[in-house]
Design a protein around this motif. Structure first.
Motif, PDB file in Angstrom:
ATOM      1  N   CYS A  29     -32.542  46.733 -32.745  1.00 36.02           N
ATOM      2  CA  CYS A  29     -31.714  45.831 -31.773  1.00 36.02           C
ATOM      3  C   CYS A  29     -32.838  44.955 -30.617  1.00 36.02           C
ATOM      4  CB  CYS A  29     -30.600  46.637 -30.886  1.00 36.02           C
ATOM      5  SG  CYS A  29     -31.309  47.720 -29.815  1.00 36.02           S
ATOM      6  N   ASP A  30     -32.281  43.995 -30.206  1.00 38.69           N
ATOM      7  CA  ASP A  30     -32.815  43.260 -29.064  1.00 38.69           C
ATOM      8  C   ASP A  30     -32.612  44.222 -27.817  1.00 38.69           C
ATOM      9  OD1 ASP A  30     -33.424  41.360 -30.552  1.00 38.69           O
ATOM     10  OD2 ASP A  30     -33.121  39.780 -29.136  1.00 38.69           O
ATOM     11  N   ASN A 165     -38.792  33.107 -29.831  1.00 39.74           N
ATOM     12  CA  ASN A 165     -37.825  33.686 -30.408  1.00 39.74           C
ATOM     13  C   ASN A 165     -37.087  32.167 -30.892  1.00 39.74           C
ATOM     14  OD1 ASN A 165     -35.517  35.841 -30.519  1.00 39.74           O
ATOM     15  ND2 ASN A 165     -34.275  34.083 -29.495  1.00 39.74           N
ATOM     16  N   ASN A 264     -38.370  35.386 -35.737  1.00 41.98           N
ATOM     17  CA  ASN A 264     -37.136  35.298 -36.722  1.00 41.98           C
ATOM     18  C   ASN A 264     -36.735  34.061 -37.018  1.00 41.98           C
ATOM     19  OD1 ASN A 264     -37.129  34.999 -33.701  1.00 41.98           O
ATOM     20  ND2 ASN A 264     -35.208  35.791 -33.312  1.00 41.98           N
ATOM     21  N   ASP A 289     -32.370  35.924 -38.855  1.00 44.48           N
ATOM     22  CA  ASP A 289     -31.158  36.059 -37.989  1.00 44.48           C
ATOM     23  C   ASP A 289     -29.783  35.657 -38.551  1.00 44.48           C
ATOM     24  OD1 ASP A 289     -32.898  36.838 -36.014  1.00 44.48           O
ATOM     25  OD2 ASP A 289     -32.661  35.563 -34.598  1.00 44.48           O
ATOM     26  N   TYR A 291     -25.539  35.252 -38.281  1.00 37.90           N
ATOM     27  CA  TYR A 291     -24.139  35.645 -37.733  1.00 37.90           C
ATOM     28  C   TYR A 291     -23.151  34.808 -38.684  1.00 37.90           C
ATOM     29  CZ  TYR A 291     -26.977  36.852 -33.578  1.00 37.90           C
ATOM     30  OH  TYR A 291     -28.028  37.646 -32.932  1.00 37.90           O
ATOM     31  N   GLU A 323     -31.608  40.006 -36.452  1.00 39.34           N
ATOM     32  CA  GLU A 323     -30.394  39.990 -35.448  1.00 39.34           C
ATOM     33  C   GLU A 323     -29.201  39.671 -36.280  1.00 39.34           C
ATOM     34  OE1 GLU A 323     -30.316  37.122 -32.522  1.00 39.34           O
ATOM     35  OE2 GLU A 323     -32.354  37.343 -31.732  1.00 39.34           O
ATOM     36  N   CYS A 359     -30.837  45.128 -37.628  1.00 40.76           N
ATOM     37  CA  CYS A 359     -31.117  45.048 -36.217  1.00 40.76           C
ATOM     38  C   CYS A 359     -30.029  44.001 -35.637  1.00 40.76           C
ATOM     39  CB  CYS A 359     -32.327  44.371 -35.764  1.00 40.76           C
ATOM     40  SG  CYS A 359     -33.931  45.438 -36.566  1.00 40.76           S
ATOM     41  N   PHE A 361     -28.421  41.713 -32.333  1.00 38.86           N
ATOM     42  CA  PHE A 361     -28.157  41.393 -31.027  1.00 38.86           C
ATOM     43  C   PHE A 361     -26.933  41.598 -30.244  1.00 38.86           C
ATOM     44  CE2 PHE A 361     -27.189  38.561 -27.224  1.00 38.86           C
ATOM     45  CZ  PHE A 361     -28.572  38.285 -26.530  1.00 38.86           C
ATOM     46  N   GLN A 362     -26.991  42.379 -29.191  1.00 38.07           N
ATOM     47  CA  GLN A 362     -28.105  42.976 -28.617  1.00 38.07           C
ATOM     48  C   GLN A 362     -27.838  44.540 -28.453  1.00 38.07           C
ATOM     49  OE1 GLN A 362     -28.864  41.921 -24.389  1.00 38.07           O
ATOM     50  NE2 GLN A 362     -26.642  41.046 -24.370  1.00 38.07           N
TER      51      GLN A 362
END
Length: 692
Positions: A29-30, A165, A264, A289, A291, A323, A359, A361-362
């Motif tokens: 994780c972040d 980032n 990322n 990353d 989502y 992420e 991994c 966020f967050q």
């Protein structure tokens, strides 16, 4: 207390990084400890151990904490947190802290702020408030990287370096004077002379011919449409400019550390400004990353596509999911919470498709700031929650899957994907703004996905020899070399499906004359005289021609968005339009080319027809089917290697699924003989008894 690396001797700048070694699937994780106090840090590391989190990204947005005033550095917080994580066996993915400049820097040097295409400035108060071409920003950022890398370059906790980032998420395209100067340098290096630039951009049109490099600017907004060659090159330049920035940070890190370096990526449907094919070889390990995008009709299938593309960037090998969200994000119009079990299914879909780190966020949901409503591993409601219990369960599940590390995804079907084709094909002044490159790519992928077929996403420059079928959706821009690679693949016995709006222009966005689809006319055995796009929401019926088409085109087959005035030049027609001004004109064709076969779709088939066509084509090509046909509610993917084979079965539906199987199921620890039931919403991973 750890002794900084500066007292231990620097690493030679030319020394290559050691590989990112994975003994198991990382769970991470972040972490933003600057938002909390020491008491919370102590609780956090214990909860991380409880959940199985073993890789933590820190200092991603740490600049204003590390350098509160210019030239004054304070590492007290970062020293403490790194040592605390290390003492609890948690590895660090260490950010350089440069993603967003501190207020003192933008106040002292407002010239680093980015300019939008309308020439207006974008200010601090958000993130990434810097122009990639700003020499002042780079000077200050690299000075910070030097401090961080020198201090922690040899720290035993640091397993990975994290440059900036999500580079280019907000500031990829900057239009200020520093950028214009850098753009001119890039163009001069690419073309060599102003005459060559004029030829590439076709500046004889609209009296745009340049006489000197100083006359060239960034493509700010104009009263009319802009020069497409200029806009395309500006995208190329902007991607290269940020890649150059990444390399500058990496070079500083490499002077002090042999630890692998990455950043990322953002392989997703709504961000397109970086050509990650050119970036992939620059990072020591590919990280992405992702989502779920609930603005799409089918976000779960898009997740699978993004994971397959991330694997393609890793050349078929392992990559890291840097992420994702445990539940809702905060930046979509409607931020949908994940149902129980959905986080696990999403995570293991990435693992099935090559990820060897999962991994988020967050770590802990923020109390303040723009992302305070973004979900996290530790939610606002704390650990007595359904979400936290699933977080802990996911960590245990990932531990049970550690043995899949080192295997590779099995696929013999590929889709060609190009960021340059995306930029050029979606540029201004095109035949139909309703035809969008990424949507056509997703349509082809979805048809294959529904058939239970695993797909590699590869560059148009890739070696295609290992595939049975290569699909080419809307590849508007293609070079001669890329076209030759596809033709050679088919001539050697391969199969391809090319869709409309492919092969139209060369690398300068120059139309290939003599008829469409330009670069692919000979391969496909057709010539298109004219495009005839149709309005969104309208359809045109298709009529099958011949036994093969009659098998494939069952039901009421229709096309949408696009038609063409096409004539055969060696190919055979499998379907034609059965209504409208192009009645009787071929809409789907097939051509023998060497020892292989090339199919062409001159319209966008409705989803059911697309699946029917792909079923026929993949069967003809002998493509391996990993799982049964379904409506996107079932994913079946195989990973194999080192005399081992694993089958991932992800049930997104609300009914149980029975699968034939033999082996050992890793999630539940059960022996499987002949049959396995996968409950609704569950994931099962079988270590197969035999490798086929």
């Amino acid at each position: 207390m750890y002794t900084p690396a500066a007292t231990q001797g620097d690493v030679d700048e030319a020394t290559r990084a050691t590989p990112f070694v994975q003994t198991g699937i990382a769970y991470g994780c972040d972490y933003n400890p600057e938002q909390w106090g020491p008491d919370v840090w102590a609780e956090d590391v214990l909860l991380m151990q409880q959940s199985g989190v073993d890789l933590v990204a820190i200092n991603i947005f740490g600049w204003s904490s590390l350098e509160p005033r210019q030239g004054e550095y304070d590492f007290t917080l970062l020293d403490t947190v790194i040592d605390l994580l290390h003492s609890h066996g948690i590895r660090v993915n260490l950010g350089t802290g440069t993603s967003s400049p501190p207020p003192w820097l933008t106040t002292a040097h407002p010239e680093i702020l980015p300019q939008a295409e309308d020439g207006t400035t974008r200010y601090s108060g958000g993130r990434q408030a810097w122009c990639p071409s700003s020499p002042v920003f780079r000077e200050h950022a690299l000075r910070l990287v030097e401090q961080v890398a020198r201090r922690y370059g040899a720290h035993p906790a640091v397993a990975l370096w994290h440059v900036s980032n999500e580079l280019g998420c907000h500031n990829a395209l900057c239009y200020d004077d520093d950028t214009a100067a850098a753009f001119r340098r890039w163009l001069e290096a690419r073309y060599g002379s102003i005459a060559a630039l004029n030829a590439a951009w076709g500046t004889s049109f609209w009296s745009q011919r340049y006489g000197a490099w100083g006359e060239v600017h960034t493509p700010r907004l104009t009263l009319s449409s802009r020069n497409p060659g200029q806009v395309l090159d500006f995208h190329r330049f902007s991607s290269d400019e940020l890649l150059g920035y990444y390399r500058a940070e990496e070079a500083v890190i490499r002077r002090h550390s042999r630890v692998p370096v990455t950043t990322n990526f953002m392989v997703t449907a709504h961000i397109r400004n970086l050509d990650y094919w050119s970036w992939a070889s620059a990072v020591d390990v590919v990280a992405n990353d992702h989502y779920l995008d609930h603005r799409l009709d089918d976000p779960t299938t898009e997740l699978a596509f993004a994971a397959d593309l991330s694997r393609g960037l890793a050349n078929g090998g392992a990559w890291l999911l840097m992420e994702q969200a445990t539940s809702a994000v905060n930046w979509q119009p409607l931020n949908v919470a994940k149902a129980p079990g959905e986080m696990t299914r999403n995570s293991l879909s990435h693992v099935a498709r090559g990820a060897e780190a999962v991994c988020f966020f967050q770590w802990r949901a923020s109390q303040q700031g723009s992302e305070k409503f973004h979900s996290a591993l530790v939610p606002h409601s704390g650990t007595d929650t359904v979400l936290w219990r699933e977080v802990v369960e996911l960590g245990a599940t990932l531990d049970r899957l550690d043995e899949v590390v080192g295997t590779r995804v099995v696929a013999d079907c590929a889709i060609l994907f190009s960021w340059e084709a995306w930029w050029a094909g979606d540029n201004e002044s095109r035949p139909s703004t309703s035809v969008k490159y990424i949507e056509q790519v997703h349509a082809a992928y979805t048809a294959l996905h529904r058939l239970g077929i695993t797909v590699d996403i590869v560059s148009p420059d890739a070696d295609l020899s290992g595939y049975r079928l290569v699909v080419v959706p809307a590849l508007y821009l293609v070079t001669d070399t890329q076209a030759d690679l596809l033709a050679g693949f088919v001539a050697a016995g391969g199969h391809t499906v090319v869709t409309f709006y492919s092969g139209i222009v060369d690398e300068d966005d120059r139309v290939r004359l003599g008829g469409y689809p330009g670069a692919f006319r000979t391969l496909l055995g057709i010539t298109v005289e004219e495009f005839a796009p149709i309005a969104p929401g309208r359809t045109v019926r298709l009529a099958a021609i011949g036994a093969i088409a009659e098998t494939a085109l069952t039901g009421d087959a229709t096309g949408t968005l696009w038609t063409e005035r096409l004539r055969l030049a060696g190919a055979e027609a499998l379907a034609s339009y059965s209504e409208g001004p192009l009645t009787g004109v071929p809409a789907i064709t097939r051509n023998s080319h060497g020892d292989g076969t090339a199919w062409y779709l001159a319209t966008a088939p409705d989803p059911a027809t697309y699946r029917d066509l792909m079923r026929t084509i993949t069967t003809t090509a002998g493509v391996t089917v990993a799982g049964p046909e379904n409506d996107g509610l079932l994913e079946v993917v195989r990973r194999a290697g080192n005399d081992r084979s694993y089958r991932f079965i992800i049930n997104h539906g609300d009914t149980d699924v029975d699968m034939g199987a033999n082996g050992f199921e890793l999630v539940t620890g059960a022996d499987i003989i002949r049959s396995l039931r996968v409950p609704a919403g569950a994931v099962r991973v079988i270590r197969e008894d035999t490798i086929s």
